[in-house]
Design a protein around this motif. Structure first.
Motif, PDB file in Angstrom:
ATOM      1  N   GLN A 130      -2.017  -2.502   1.811  1.00  0.00           N
ATOM      2  CA  GLN A 130      -2.738  -2.396   0.540  1.00  0.00           C
ATOM      3  C   GLN A 130      -2.760  -0.943   0.060  1.00  0.00           C
ATOM      4  OE1 GLN A 130      -3.583  -5.035  -1.047  1.00  0.00           O
ATOM      5  NE2 GLN A 130      -3.144  -6.439   0.656  1.00  0.00           N
ATOM      6  N   LYS A 157      -2.894  -2.226 -10.473  1.00  0.00           N
ATOM      7  CA  LYS A 157      -4.116  -2.691 -11.156  1.00  0.00           C
ATOM      8  C   LYS A 157      -5.135  -3.261 -10.178  1.00  0.00           C
ATOM      9  CE  LYS A 157      -3.927  -3.327 -15.991  1.00  0.00           C
ATOM     10  NZ  LYS A 157      -2.553  -3.426 -16.550  1.00  0.00           N
ATOM     11  N   GLY A 158      -6.366  -2.823 -10.373  1.00  0.00           N
ATOM     12  CA  GLY A 158      -7.449  -3.337  -9.547  1.00  0.00           C
ATOM     13  C   GLY A 158      -7.509  -2.715  -8.164  1.00  0.00           C
ATOM     14  N   HIS A 159      -6.695  -1.714  -7.950  1.00  0.00           N
ATOM     15  CA  HIS A 159      -6.691  -1.067  -6.629  1.00  0.00           C
ATOM     16  C   HIS A 159      -6.899   0.431  -6.765  1.00  0.00           C
ATOM     17  CE1 HIS A 159      -5.481  -4.410  -4.051  1.00  0.00           C
ATOM     18  NE2 HIS A 159      -4.731  -4.832  -5.061  1.00  0.00           N
ATOM     19  N   LYS A 160      -7.170   1.033  -5.606  1.00  0.00           N
ATOM     20  CA  LYS A 160      -7.283   2.482  -5.562  1.00  0.00           C
ATOM     21  C   LYS A 160      -6.413   3.002  -4.426  1.00  0.00           C
ATOM     22  CE  LYS A 160     -11.727   2.449  -5.051  1.00  0.00           C
ATOM     23  NZ  LYS A 160     -13.130   2.800  -4.838  1.00  0.00           N
TER      24      LYS A 160
END
Length: 910
Positions: free
Chosen positions: A450, A469-472
């Motif tokens: 991830q 998108k939606g992650h760091k």
DNA sequence: CTCTTTGATTCGGTGGACGCGAG
DNA sequence: CCTCGCGTCCACCGAATCAAAGA
């Protein structure tokens, strides 16, 4: 050192079953020493310091051509003169050759004088003292028992000791002492600066020569620019020395007037100032990493079965099942451990993401691998692959273009303002861990990585690439001493994986260059090193003797250092981790090495060793040592590398591999004559390459198809022989008298001189003919249909097949009469002879091709070409012999070795 | 820790076998 | 009938890519 030590043995040290205990006493008992060899006096005399190893003593024995290394138990021991398969013996001669050449200049004296003094001193003074120290310090605490902390202390101590080597302390640890023993001289004034000097020197000569070379053979670039540029660079570089980083960055701008040169393509770092090696970059901008596509669930009609019942799985569980399904026809599917590990992890996934259900939603408990049927999935994957293959070229092209477009931003980064290629920017996809050999974790689930697990290394002022998108991103760092762009920890072994620049990048090129320069530097020290370890082979102290013996093996047989490994890794070894069972001694001085090395590749060789080495190995194997025990129980790789350090900065065991490989290659190439066709020269190059590969034990597993392919080839050859024989019979049909004149000529080749085989072959020929006719018939029909006409009738096929009967009849006739009727419009002896000659030629080329293939079926040439043979040697070879470089280096290698290609002329030497 | 070395796997281009038609 | 040149197809081979393993 009793066996009870084993119980208390800290796990930090080799935890493997019985391995790792220290068995041998600190000092070699003189009685044992004597007992181990009758002729000890002579041998010791022969190995008195100052006398080089007899090159003839070590000759590699390689088991014949059969390729069955395993059968090396009783190979014929070849003598050195028996040159064919003996890269090593050759190498030895070589080595001495260079030493002579080398020593003819000043380095000889500077080496020799201190050496004497060092030798004179050593036995005289500190020995008694330090030996008692050794005992006091160590007799109860074998090396291997030292805990981590202790090791730390020792490290510090040894550093300390080094600082104070002029005035040795009374109380030092064994390691410190070991370090101490080497003469201070070895890292003499010259040494310290050495590492810089050769590079600068090399740079100068290279570019100076370059200027000349260019004038002669025009490259693509206009001569004056190149030559001038090179010169300017060198002149600038020399005095600059102190200017780092910034200065460098400015340097790069210089070339740009010549063209758009600010990318790596045009940056000739090998003509530029080298950084200090610590800081890798000033500015760094890149696009991060590319993630594998998310999992796409299978079509609902594709379901694996459990106990014969199709089951529904969550996407997560299905994905993992799919990993196994894909391997259904691979070896892994027969590997119990692999399956076991897979199954355990898969069950975890099932537990976590909802178990299996039947199509009515009823839960199905998965408990037995044997009840799992992954076939439907496997078949689906196979079909997918087929479909992909069957796609039209246009579709394929579009797909490829699409892929390239997505990857485009990741391909390159801006490294100090220059465009550099990135290597593995793709995050490794999830899958089942394919550990090599008997890796205990093979088959375990390698999880999807991830973005949150990924650390990016990027310039402070650079724009951080947006995470998906939606992650760091897990972390952002600005580590200028690291060369990686991104990093994550993999879940199987908790190993760190790095995204780095491509091998064609200037950064990698520079370190490659440095590697070879380091190996070349070893030339200057190798004689002394060899003298010293040869002397140490008969040292009283076990540790020193083991160290010397290990170094001998590393130098002569190109063994790897052999770091320690954990229980959770495959049981492979290198020099220092060799165990009792890995070598077998055979009188008078043969050693059979048989162990699994890196990547679980078999090392199975019989070598002749120096008598003293033989004796030592025997001592190291002496009872109470038993299988499972370390052969070198008192040393670890670090001791060896520490010892090396005193001879040359940065010297380690692996440098010997590079050095010996390149050295061997140079020697081989030097022996070549500039005769023959390009193809022959190329073959000779490959022969030399192969010798290096054998030296380094670079193997490849015979492809599964190898044997069948060989059989097929052999059959083709026999078929040709049969044809030939038949033509000869036809000649006799025309001129029966010839048989008496040349009976030999008319005899069939031994391979086919077998009635039964001939009959079978005739049937086969008929069968082949039949297939051909049927195929042709089918094709014609297809065409007819396409054109809207009607098909030919089956009777047509029948008539066509009629020729088969004629064939059969003819064969039967031939078999009974022993004669073959001449065929052809105007058959003549000459015509037949011509045809026979053609076939004979075919037979010969096929046989040699087969031999060649068989010969290299288990040797991998690539690894040594890419990693061990100084590319400049290959460039020299091409220039000198007029072989096009593309023959030797394919595109990728030409890119990788650009620095080498552009920096040598045909007189360059390793 | 970080970077190099390594063989396996996958990819993609090529050579040569084959068919066909022309000469 | 034979030979030659050309096109097509696929097996095969080397190159590129991949990820494990070692120093």
């Amino acid at each position: 050192m009793s066996s009870s030590d084993e119980d208390e043995m800290p796990l930090a040290r080799r935890p493997r079953k019985s391995g790792g205990r220290v068995v041998l006493p600190d000092k070699i008992d003189p009685a044992v020493d004597r007992q181990m060899e009758e002729e000890s006096m002579e041998i010791d005399a022969a190995h008195a310091p100052g006398i080089a190893i007899d090159p003839a003593k070590a000759s590699k024995v390689i088991n014949g051509t059969s390729g069955k290394r395993k059968a090396a138990m009783k190979p014929t021991v070849k003598d050195e003169s028996d040159s064919d398969n003996e890269p090593l013996s050759k190498r030895r001669r070589t080595v001495n050759g260079i030493s002579r050449h080398q020593l003819s200049d000043e380095s000889d004296d500077s080496d020799a004088i201190p050496l004497k003094s060092s030798r004179a001193k050593k036995p005289a003074k500190p020995k008694e003292q330090s030996e008692s120290d050794f005992e006091a310090d160590d007799s109860d605490i074998p090396l291997q028992k030292l805990s981590k902390e202790k090791k730390e202390i020792e490290k510090a101590a040894s550093k300390q000791a080094k600082k104070e080597k002029a005035t040795p302390k009374t109380k030092v640890t064994p390691k410190a002492k070991a370090a101490n023993k080497r003469k201070p001289k070895d890292e003499s004034p010259s040494d310290a600066s050495d590492s810089d000097v050769p590079i600068a020197k090399q740079r100068k000569t290279a570019s100076a020569k370059k200027g000349k070379a260019v004038k002669k053979e025009e490259d693509e670039e206009p001569t004056p620019v190149k030559g001038k540029k090179a010169k300017v660079k060198v002149e600038e570089a020399a005095p600059k020395k102190t200017a780092k980083g910034k200065g460098k960055a400015k340097d790069e701008e210089a070339p740009s007037p010549e063209g758009e040169d600010e990318d790596a393509e045009g940056y000739k770092w090998w003509l530029a100032e080298q950084g200090d090696g610590k800081q890798k970059w000033e500015t760094l901008q890149h696009s991060g990493v590319m993630f594998p596509p998310p999992y796409e669930v299978l079509p609902t009609n594709i379901k694996m079965k459990y106990n014969g019942v199709p089951i529904v799985l969550s996407p997560e569980a299905e994905e993992v099942a799919g990993f196994m399904a894909a391997l259904l026809e691979a070896d892994q599917a027969k590997d119990q451990k692999f399956i076991e590990n897979f199954f355990a992890d898969w069950k975890e996934v099932l537990k976590k993401f909802g178990g299996a259900k039947d199509q009515n939603g009823k839960t199905i408990k998965i408990e037995s691998y044997d009840k799992c049927d992954f076939r439907p999935m496997f078949e689906y994957f196979t079909a997918q692959k087929e479909a992909k293959k069957a796609m039209s070229n246009v579709e394929k092209k579009a797909l490829k273009a699409e892929k390239e477009k997505v990857e485009e931003p990741y391909q390159y980064c801006q490294w100090n303002g220059r465009k550099e290629k990135v290597g593995n920017f793709r995050v490794e996809p999830p899958g089942l861990f394919r550990g090599r050999g008997e890796h205990p974790k093979r088959g375990m689930l390698k999880l999807r990585v991830q973005p949150e697990q990924i650390t990016l290394n990027i310039g402070k002022e650079a724009t951080v690439p947006p995470p998906p998108k939606g992650h760091k991103w897990g972390n952002i760092v600005h580590n200028q001493t690291a060369s990686w762009l991104a990093m994550w920890t993999e879940n199987i072994n908790n190993n760190v994986k790095y995204v780095m620049l491509a091998v064609t990048s200037s950064l990698k090129g520079q370190s490659d260059f440095k590697k070879y320069e380091k190996a070349r530097e070893l030339k200057k020290h190798i004689d002394k090193i060899r003298r010293d370890y040869t002397r140490d082979l008969s040292d009283k102290q076990t540790m020193i003797r083991q160290r010397a013996t290990a170094i001998y093996l590393i130098d002569k047989f190109a063994l790897r250092a052999g770091n320690e490994k954990g229980d959770d890794e495959a049981d492979t070894v290198g020099c220092c981790s060799l165990r009792y069972e890995h070598i077998t001694l055979e009188e008078p001085n043969l050693v059979h090495f048989k162990f699994l090395g890196k990547d679980s590749i078999q090392f199975d060789q019989l070598y002749t060793v120096d008598k003293q080495v033989f004796k030592n190995l025997r001592i190291f194997k002496k009872a109470p040592k038993a299988p499972g025990d370390d052969l070198f129980d008192r040393i670890q790789t670090k001791h060896i590398n520490e010892w090396f350090k005193d001879y040359m900065e940065g010297l380690s065991a692996k440098v010997f591999r590079t050095y010996n490989a390149s050295w061997t290659m140079q020697k081989e190439l030097a022996e070549m004559k500039n005769v023959g066709t390009v193809a022959q020269k190329y073959a000779a190059y490959n022969e030399a390459n192969k010798k290096v590969a054998i030296l380094c034990n670079h193997q490849r597993t015979k492809s599964k198809m190898h044997d069948t392919q060989m059989e097929k080839k052999m059959y083709e050859i026999k078929a040709l022989m049969y044809q030939k024989w038949r033509l000869k019979k036809m000649i006799l049909d025309l001129e029966p008298k010839l048989k008496k004149k040349k009976p030999e000529y008319f005899r069939p080749d031994a391979e086919i001189d077998n009635d039964e085989w001939i009959r079978e072959h005739q049937e086969w020929l008929v069968e082949e003919e039949k297939k051909k006719i049927e195929k042709k018939f089918a094709k014609e029909n297809e065409k007819l249909l396409e054109n809207g006409e009607k098909e030919m009738k089956a009777t047509e096929l029948k008539t066509r097949l009629g020729v088969l009967n004629d064939m059969k009849k003819e064969f039967t006739k031939e078999n009974s009469s022993g004669k073959v009727a001449a065929v052809g419009k105007s058959p003549s002896v000459e015509k037949f002879e011509e045809q026979i000659a053609k076939i004979e030629e075919k037979v010969q080329t096929r046989i040699s091709m087969m031999k060649d293939k068989e010969n290299t079926s288990e040797v991998s040439l690539g690894t040594s070409k890419i990693n061990y043979i100084d590319p400049r040697l290959s460039v020299v070879f091409c220039k000198r012999f007029g072989v096009p470089l593309e023959k030797i280096f394919a595109k990728a290698l030409r890119d990788k070795f650009k620095w080498a290609i552009e920096s040598v002329d045909e007189n360059w030497e390793f």
